[in-house]
Write a protein that holds these residues in place. Structure first.
Motif, short mmCIF file in Angstrom:
data_model
loop_
_atom_site.label_atom_id
_atom_site.label_comp_id
_atom_site.label_asym_id
_atom_site.label_seq_id
_atom_site.Cartn_x
_atom_site.Cartn_y
_atom_site.Cartn_z
N MET A 278 29.03 -21.07 10.80
CA MET A 278 30.27 -20.42 10.37
C MET A 278 31.09 -21.34 9.46
SD MET A 278 31.73 -17.62 10.98
CE MET A 278 32.93 -16.71 11.85
N MET A 279 31.26 -22.57 9.90
CA MET A 279 32.18 -23.43 9.16
C MET A 279 31.57 -23.93 7.85
SD MET A 279 34.65 -24.86 11.98
CE MET A 279 34.14 -26.46 12.13
N THR A 280 30.26 -24.05 7.80
CA THR A 280 29.65 -24.54 6.56
C THR A 280 29.62 -23.44 5.49
OG1 THR A 280 28.25 -25.93 7.92
CG2 THR A 280 27.63 -25.75 5.63
N HIS A 281 29.44 -22.19 5.95
CA HIS A 281 29.21 -21.12 4.96
C HIS A 281 30.32 -20.07 4.94
CE1 HIS A 281 25.35 -22.86 4.12
NE2 HIS A 281 25.09 -22.90 5.42
N TYR A 282 31.44 -20.40 5.53
CA TYR A 282 32.52 -19.42 5.66
C TYR A 282 32.83 -18.67 4.35
CZ TYR A 282 36.57 -17.31 7.82
OH TYR A 282 37.45 -16.41 8.34
N PRO A 283 33.00 -19.38 3.23
CA PRO A 283 33.38 -18.66 2.01
C PRO A 283 32.31 -17.73 1.47
CG PRO A 283 33.15 -21.00 1.57
CD PRO A 283 33.00 -20.84 3.04
N ASP A 284 31.09 -17.82 2.02
CA ASP A 284 30.05 -16.88 1.58
C ASP A 284 30.15 -15.54 2.29
OD1 ASP A 284 29.03 -18.82 -0.09
OD2 ASP A 284 27.75 -19.65 1.49
N LEU A 285 30.98 -15.48 3.32
CA LEU A 285 31.19 -14.20 3.99
C LEU A 285 31.90 -13.24 3.02
CD1 LEU A 285 32.46 -15.57 7.44
CD2 LEU A 285 30.21 -14.57 6.95
N SER A 286 31.71 -11.95 3.25
CA SER A 286 32.33 -10.98 2.34
C SER A 286 33.86 -11.03 2.48
CB SER A 286 31.85 -9.57 2.68
OG SER A 286 32.40 -9.20 3.94
N ASP A 287 34.53 -10.54 1.47
CA ASP A 287 35.99 -10.48 1.54
C ASP A 287 36.45 -9.70 2.77
OD1 ASP A 287 36.07 -11.89 -0.77
OD2 ASP A 287 36.93 -10.30 -2.02
N THR A 288 35.75 -8.61 3.05
CA THR A 288 36.18 -7.78 4.18
C THR A 288 36.06 -8.54 5.50
OG1 THR A 288 35.45 -5.83 2.98
CG2 THR A 288 35.79 -5.56 5.34
N THR A 289 34.96 -9.25 5.68
CA THR A 289 34.80 -10.00 6.94
C THR A 289 35.86 -11.09 7.04
OG1 THR A 289 32.44 -9.57 6.89
CG2 THR A 289 33.16 -11.35 8.32
N ARG A 290 36.09 -11.80 5.94
CA ARG A 290 37.09 -12.89 5.99
C ARG A 290 38.48 -12.32 6.27
NH1 ARG A 290 36.34 -16.51 0.85
NH2 ARG A 290 35.68 -14.61 -0.19
N TRP A 291 38.76 -11.20 5.64
CA TRP A 291 40.06 -10.56 5.86
C TRP A 291 40.21 -10.16 7.33
CZ3 TRP A 291 44.29 -9.97 2.85
CH2 TRP A 291 45.24 -9.01 3.20
N ASP A 292 39.13 -9.57 7.87
CA ASP A 292 39.20 -9.09 9.26
C ASP A 292 39.29 -10.27 10.24
OD1 ASP A 292 39.20 -6.52 8.38
OD2 ASP A 292 37.08 -6.13 8.79
N ILE A 293 38.60 -11.36 9.94
CA ILE A 293 38.72 -12.54 10.81
C ILE A 293 40.17 -13.05 10.77
CG2 ILE A 293 38.03 -14.95 11.16
CD1 ILE A 293 35.26 -14.22 10.05
N ALA A 294 40.72 -13.13 9.56
CA ALA A 294 42.10 -13.62 9.43
C ALA A 294 43.06 -12.70 10.19
CB ALA A 294 42.48 -13.70 7.96
#
Ligand SMILES: Cc1cc2nc3c(=O)[nH]c(=O)nc-3n(C[C@H](O)[C@H](O)[C@H](O)COP(=O)(O)OP(=O)(O)OC[C@H]3O[C@@H](n4cnc5c(N)ncnc54)[C@H](O)[C@@H]3O)c2cc1C
Length: 504
Positions: A278-294
């Motif tokens: 997760m921490m190494t590749h976090y920015p490769d997650l889609s915008d939607t996933t990152r938004w939802d995690i936030a």
């Protein structure tokens, strides 16, 4: 409980430093410098990188960049020497919130690790017995770490602006009341948890009360002045408990810790995403996933650390008040009246553990750049029902923590990297924390080196063509000497030939 340093240690921290330096040398630290110095008519130095903030991130980043061959690195911090970061100023807990094994600024060099540092100072058993690293020891370790890497911090240096200047970045500073300007090829903002805004005092509090009647828990608090007073605390995070303990230890008559939730959170969801993948590749997650995690982390709070919780609960004059939002506040002659769903509570002073506001416009160093940075609100359209105005105000960073310009012609914007709370949505909640460094710092460093390399792309082939660094220990005229020797050998052979023939 304070642990005493070993009286007759097997080795001192200075010995440990020498061991660490030996390890670093064995691993090829530092790489040879590879950036040519930019000429300037006034001979002032142009930094490869200016790092704003000398906390744990600033120091670790400087160490990593040094390792990768950068020599012109400046670290600026507005705090006094030894007071960088929150550890000796407004962090008031006895021990870190991070587990002692979740570390990562030591680049896999054992003799640089906090564990080795602690064992050297207090003994192996002390480390084995330790639950979490004491806060002040963590800061002492960071200072030792900066010393190993010989990182110099310019203290009492407030950065007031970061702006473009002729292909470079001009960093305006104030040191001792004097305004100065330094030039850099790149800038890293390692400005901490409030780097995307400011600690938040709810407006309904500041509008109703005189400033001396309340404090934010992440600011200076005169605990001595709370002696004998009834203190109302808003919030249930770690800082709420830590400040409550300090107030009670200083003799406050009582502390009522009020929060909206019906019960304290029990689980810390942050631990669930502190995985290497997760921490190494976090920015490769889609915008939607990152938004939802936030969004998830906006709603799911962490519980207070066990030790802070248990210590506070031991005070008889500490009261925990779940389901107690503050609906209204007024200053009466005898007390501050706080209206809650269960009636009015009376206090003499309020402490506000209310976190921070995301507002780039209040940061002095972002004065010029703030409205030129692409934001999540402009780059991402949330699905219905997932809108969040606070998240939308976060910068939409590139894969290396670089700002992305709102308008493509403002290319200078991408020379500035935000390794602070601005990265919350783009890179996840842990980049700058202790658990994040191992994964996040290499990514940031790659981004800075990439920028510096691309800047000099046009020079690469010409420099290659005049690259001179002899591997063979032979003189420059070696080839002509060989040619001469061959010539002589050939003419000698011609002279000898008849003799050879005559011998057959
Ligand atoms: C009370 C408290 C407790 C915490 N406990 C933990 C914990 O246990 N574990 C954990 O992982 N995280 C913890 N955190 C989060 C913590 O802030 C970070 O992990 C850590 O401090 C981040 O390091 P940093 O170097 O990125 O930022 P900081 O340590 O905050 O350093 C930022 C530096 O930037 C300087 N600065 C800012 N703006 C300017 C400017 N304009 N000009 C010059 N200098 C500037 C500041 O003076 C500061 O020294 C805690 C935070 C708080 C507030």
């Amino acid at each position: 409980m304070m642990i005493a340093p070993l009286e007759a240690p097997r080795m001192t921290l200075d010995d440990l430093k020498q061991e660490a330096l030996g390890d670093l040398a064995a691993l090829g630290y530092p790489s040879a410098p590879w950036l040519s110095v930019l000429p300037r008519p006034d001979a002032a130095e142009i930094a490869d990188v200016i790092i704003v903030g000398g906390g744990q991130s600033g120091v670790t980043i400087a160490a990593a960049l040094k390792w990768d061959g950068l020599r012109h690195i400046r670290v600026l911090d507005r705090g006094a020497a030894g007071e960088e970061g929150p550890w000796l100023t407004f962090a008031r807990m006895e021990e870190l919130r991070t587990p002692k094994t979740t570390v990562g600024n030591e680049f896999n060099v054992v003799n640089l690790s906090v564990r080795r540092w602690y064992e050297t100072r207090y003994g192996r058993q002390a480390w084995a017995d330790l639950s979490r690293i004491p806060r002040t020891d963590w800061k002492a370790y960071l200072d030792w770490y900066a010393d190993v890497f010989d990182i110099e911090i310019t203290n009492h240096c407030e950065v007031l602006d970061v702006a473009p200047e002729g292909g470079l970045i001009a960093v305006t500073t104030m040191i001792g009341g004097k305004i100065e300007k330094a030039l850099a090829r790149t800038v890293v903002l390692a400005t901490g948890y409030d780097g995307a805004g400011a600690w938040r005092v709810p407006p309904f509090v500041s509008a109703a009360l005189a400033p001396e009647k309340f404090d934010h828990t992440n600011g200076p608090v005169d605990f001595g002045a709370l002696k004998g007073l009834r203190v109302g605390m808003l919030g249930h995070g770690a800082s709420a408990f830590d400040n409550a303990i300090k107030a009670l230890e200083a003799g406050a008559a009582s502390v009522d810790l009020c929060f909206r939730r019906a019960r304290l959170p029990r689980t810390n969801p942050h631990r669930a995403i502190e995985t290497p993948g997760m921490m190494t590749h976090y920015p490769d997650l889609s915008d939607t996933t990152r938004w939802d995690i936030a969004r998830f982390f906006r709603s799911a709070d962490q519980p207070p650390p066990v030790r802070s919780f248990e210590t506070a609960m031991r005070f008889e004059n500490f009261r925990l008040r779940p389901a107690t939002p503050w609906l209204d506040i007024s200053q009466k002659a005898d007390a501050i009246h706080v209206t809650t769903p269960d009636g009015v509570l009376e206090f003499d002073h309020l402490l506000l553990a209310t976190g921070m506001d995301v507002d780039l416009s209040v940061r002095p160093e972002l004065k010029t750049i703030a409205d030129k940075i692409a934001l999540w609100g402009e780059r991402y359209t949330p699905q219905d029902g997932t809108e969040d105005a606070r998240l939308a105000r976060h910068p939409y960073l590139d894969g290396f923590y670089g700002f992305i310009p709102k308008h493509p012609d403002e290319t200078w914007v991408s020379r500035v990297f935000a390794f602070n709370s601005s990265s919350f949505v783009s890179h996840g909640p842990h980049s700058t924390s202790i658990s994040g460094h191992k994964h996040a710092v290499p990514r940031l460093v790659r981004g800075v080196l990439r920028r510096l390399l691309l800047d000099r792309e046009a020079d690469i082939v010409p420099e290659l063509e005049c690259y001179i660094s002899p591997d063979l220990p032979i003189p420059d005229d070696f080839e002509s000497a060989i040619a001469e020797a061959n010539r002589q050998a050939a003419s000698a052979t011609e002279t000898d030939t008849p003799a050879v023939r005559s011998g057959t």
